[in-house]
Design a protein around this motif. Structure first.
Motif, mmCIF file in Angstrom:
data_model
loop_
_atom_site.group_PDB
_atom_site.id
_atom_site.type_symbol
_atom_site.label_atom_id
_atom_site.label_comp_id
_atom_site.label_asym_id
_atom_site.label_seq_id
_atom_site.Cartn_x
_atom_site.Cartn_y
_atom_site.Cartn_z
ATOM 1 N N HIS A 1 6.310 10.200 -1.514
ATOM 2 C CA HIS A 1 5.803 9.014 -0.824
ATOM 3 C C HIS A 1 4.285 9.021 -0.924
ATOM 4 N N LYS B 1 0.676 6.803 -0.091
ATOM 5 C CA LYS B 1 0.088 5.725 0.699
ATOM 6 C C LYS B 1 -1.377 5.571 0.310
ATOM 7 N N CYS C 1 0.791 -1.235 0.000
ATOM 8 C CA CYS C 1 0.000 0.000 0.000
ATOM 9 C C CYS C 1 0.824 1.286 0.000
ATOM 10 N N GLU C 2 2.143 1.188 -0.025
ATOM 11 C CA GLU C 2 2.977 2.390 0.000
ATOM 12 C C GLU C 2 4.065 2.305 -1.053
ATOM 13 N N TYR D 1 -0.310 11.751 -0.129
ATOM 14 C CA TYR D 1 1.071 11.786 -0.583
ATOM 15 C C TYR D 1 1.762 13.038 -0.057
#
Length: 122
Positions: free
Chosen positions: A90, A92, A71-72, A105
């Motif tokens: 990043h 998620k 999920c990331e 993000y």
């Protein structure tokens, strides 16, 4: 009586889990919508397991993907044109449906996060 009601509500809240079938969105053709300062920003992208090609404002960008878990993911722009594009992002996935996912993000190392939703196009 209030105590009983409180524990009943707490019990039902504890049983509710947000669906996250993140593997279904690891690859595919999507479009996303993000609201920033009241404006909606839309982009279209194709994602392979380790590459994402995105079109935004008639401009194509490509990023390498490094999945942290299902999920990331961290995005690294392949050919950055400015300092902002040199920063990794990043993302998620927070929740999923059959045809969409909600995400947040931020630039890696920053605390201010944006939220958005992505939809499948296939």
């Amino acid at each position: 009586m209030r105590l009983l009601l409180f524990f009943t509500v707490l019990c039902f809240m504890g049983c509710y889990q947000v669906e996250r079938n993140c593997k279904a969105f690891r690859t595919g053709h999507f479009y996303s919508e993000v609201v920033i300062d009241g404006s909606i920003y839309r982009s279209e992208f194709k994602r392979l397991d380790d590459l994402q090609i995105e079109t935004y404002n008639n401009r194509i960008d490509s990023s390498r993907l490094r999945w942290i878990n299902d999920c990331e993911v961290v995005f690294k722009t392949i050919n950055p044109k400015n300092m902002a594009e040199r920063k990794d992002i990043h993302l998620k996935i927070l929740a999923t449906t059959d045809t969409s996912y909600t995400f947040e993000y931020a630039y890696v190392g920053e605390t201010k996060k944006q939220k958005g939703i992505a939809f499948t196009m296939d």
